[in-house]
Design a protein around this motif. Structure first.
Motif, PDB file in Angstrom:
ATOM      1  N   ARG A 185       8.367   8.117  -0.754  1.00 31.78           N
ATOM      2  CA  ARG A 185       7.551   8.390  -2.615  1.00 31.78           C
ATOM      3  C   ARG A 185       7.542   9.582  -2.708  1.00 31.78           C
ATOM      4  O   ARG A 185       7.195   9.993  -4.659  1.00 31.78           O
ATOM      5  CB  ARG A 185       5.661   8.687  -1.706  1.00 31.78           C
ATOM      6  CG  ARG A 185       5.319   6.996  -1.324  1.00 31.78           C
ATOM      7  CD  ARG A 185       3.537   7.462  -0.933  1.00 31.78           C
ATOM      8  NE  ARG A 185       2.860   8.530   0.158  1.00 31.78           N
ATOM      9  CZ  ARG A 185       2.931   8.856   1.495  1.00 31.78           C
ATOM     10  NH1 ARG A 185       3.233   7.494   1.773  1.00 31.78           N
ATOM     11  NH2 ARG A 185       2.840   9.898   1.601  1.00 31.78           N
TER      12      ARG A 185
ATOM     13  N   PRO B 239       6.368   8.387   3.563  1.00 37.11           N
ATOM     14  CA  PRO B 239       6.403   9.323   2.480  1.00 37.11           C
ATOM     15  C   PRO B 239       8.151   9.662   1.979  1.00 37.11           C
ATOM     16  O   PRO B 239       7.865  10.683   1.147  1.00 37.11           O
ATOM     17  CB  PRO B 239       6.053  10.898   3.536  1.00 37.11           C
ATOM     18  CG  PRO B 239       5.572   9.796   4.605  1.00 37.11           C
ATOM     19  CD  PRO B 239       6.871   8.103   4.926  1.00 37.11           C
TER      20      PRO B 239
ATOM     21  N   ASN C  10       0.669  -1.222   0.033  1.00 34.73           N
ATOM     22  CA  ASN C  10      -0.178  -0.151   0.466  1.00 34.73           C
ATOM     23  C   ASN C  10       0.793   1.516  -0.312  1.00 34.73           C
ATOM     24  O   ASN C  10       1.249   1.515   1.032  1.00 34.73           O
ATOM     25  CB  ASN C  10      -1.050  -0.025   1.131  1.00 34.73           C
ATOM     26  CG  ASN C  10      -2.064   1.561   1.352  1.00 34.73           C
ATOM     27  OD1 ASN C  10      -1.559   2.253   0.076  1.00 34.73           O
ATOM     28  ND2 ASN C  10      -2.462   1.057   2.467  1.00 34.73           N
ATOM     29  N   PRO C  11       0.751   1.769  -1.456  1.00 33.24           N
ATOM     30  CA  PRO C  11       1.900   3.521  -1.028  1.00 33.24           C
ATOM     31  C   PRO C  11       1.343   3.965   0.074  1.00 33.24           C
ATOM     32  O   PRO C  11       2.750   4.534   0.488  1.00 33.24           O
ATOM     33  CB  PRO C  11       1.349   3.767  -3.008  1.00 33.24           C
ATOM     34  CG  PRO C  11       0.939   2.635  -3.300  1.00 33.24           C
ATOM     35  CD  PRO C  11       0.162   1.924  -2.196  1.00 33.24           C
ATOM     36  N   ASP C  12       0.132   3.927   0.734  1.00 27.38           N
ATOM     37  CA  ASP C  12      -0.234   5.295   1.719  1.00 27.38           C
ATOM     38  C   ASP C  12       0.513   4.777   2.693  1.00 27.38           C
ATOM     39  O   ASP C  12       0.695   6.028   3.430  1.00 27.38           O
ATOM     40  CB  ASP C  12      -2.097   5.219   1.405  1.00 27.38           C
ATOM     41  CG  ASP C  12      -2.617   5.796   0.148  1.00 27.38           C
ATOM     42  OD1 ASP C  12      -2.140   6.587  -0.332  1.00 27.38           O
ATOM     43  OD2 ASP C  12      -3.654   5.246   0.237  1.00 27.38           O
ATOM     44  N   ALA C  13       0.765   3.131   3.022  1.00 21.34           N
ATOM     45  CA  ALA C  13       1.176   3.101   4.446  1.00 21.34           C
ATOM     46  C   ALA C  13       3.359   3.082   3.994  1.00 21.34           C
ATOM     47  O   ALA C  13       3.659   2.642   5.286  1.00 21.34           O
ATOM     48  CB  ALA C  13       1.127   1.768   4.892  1.00 21.34           C
TER      49      ALA C  13
END
Length: 278
Positions: free
Chosen positions: A129, A126, A120-123
């Motif tokens: 990303r 940062p 999961n990129p949201d997890a």
């Protein structure tokens, strides 16, 4: 990948159209491979998926056997910058993997790379990303610059300017690994620098096809090659990202050979409209 250089090769429009076919096959194969990235998947499994997609499309790999390289893609994970060899490594959530591949159609080459966060990129971290996003955007900034650039060196200026202007922690642009010309071979003249330099390079002319591939790191610029003689890692184990597209320059403008829409959607924010090869 980038190796020795030779005389610049200028392609005809028909030759660039074949490269476009190669680029579309590569784009689709990378789409399928990236979609398979998940925790628990091995890098060897990703290589098998990519190889099957090329075979199904009737294209050949330009990585397999290149200077002895044993796979159809490079899978570089976390601190691995480039040229990682697929194998038994199991991907874990939060890993950062760069997948670099190429294809040959009727003797004409394409080359492209993407960086993906596993799970999961949201997890994800940062900072990872941000690293991947800025690397990707810097590539597109370099491509956008091609639309009006006079010299190949203007591409590196545009990439460098974008990266160094971003707020937040400084990211390093690797200088030992650069982009390259592409056509009847995967790596050709000229070198395409990812950083600003006093060396302007050759003039950009119709018929030139270039592979732009910035590689950015979160830490120091020092790298080393592992004992497999291929995998390049950061000395300080900081994470790296790698994005790449092959781009054609023709009489009406530029066209991203390895993007389904020729780069239209990603170049629009920069005020650039790519010109089809038709």
């Amino acid at each position: 990948m980038a190796f020795g250089q030779q005389r610049i090769e200028y392609k005809t429009l028909d030759q660039m159209r074949i490269m476009r076919r190669s680029g579309l096959i590569l784009d689709a194969a990378l789409n399928t491979t990236v979609a398979a990235v998940a925790p628990g998947v091995t890098t060897a499994q990703l290589d098998a998926i990519f190889a099957a997609e090329l075979q199904k499309a009737g294209a050949k790999s330009n990585f397999l056997g290149y200077h002895g390289f044993p796979a159809t893609i490079c899978t570089s994970v976390n601190e691995e910058v480039v040229h990682g060899i697929p194998g038994p490594r199991v991907l874990e959530a939060g890993d950062l993997i760069s997948i670099d591949g190429g294809a040959i159609v009727e003797g004409w080459h394409s080359d492209s790379a993407r960086t993906v966060i596993v799970g999961n990129p949201d997890a994800a971290d940062p900072a990872d990303r941000r690293l991947s996003d800025i690397t990707e955007e810097s590539m597109w900034r370099g491509i956008a610059a091609m639309a009006t650039a006079k010299y190949v060196g203007d591409i590196g200026d545009a990439i460098d300017e974008y990266v160094t202007s971003q707020p937040g922690p400084e990211l390093g642009i690797l200088e030992d690994y650069v982009g390259h010309g592409i056509g009847s071979a995967m790596h050709m003249a000229p070198d395409v620098l990812n950083y600003a330099s006093k060396h302007r390079g050759p003039k950009l002319k119709p018929g030139m096809c270039l592979a732009l591939e910035p590689m950015l790191v979160r830490g120091g610029l020092d790298t080393r090659t592992l004992d497999d003689d291929w995998t390049v890692v950061t000395e300080d184990k900081s994470r790296a990202a790698h994005w790449e597209h092959s781009v054609a320059v023709h009489s009406k403008g530029i066209w991203v050979l390895t993007a389904a829409d020729g780069g239209a959607s990603r170049l629009e924010p920069w005020g650039v409209t790519p010109a089809p090869l038709d």
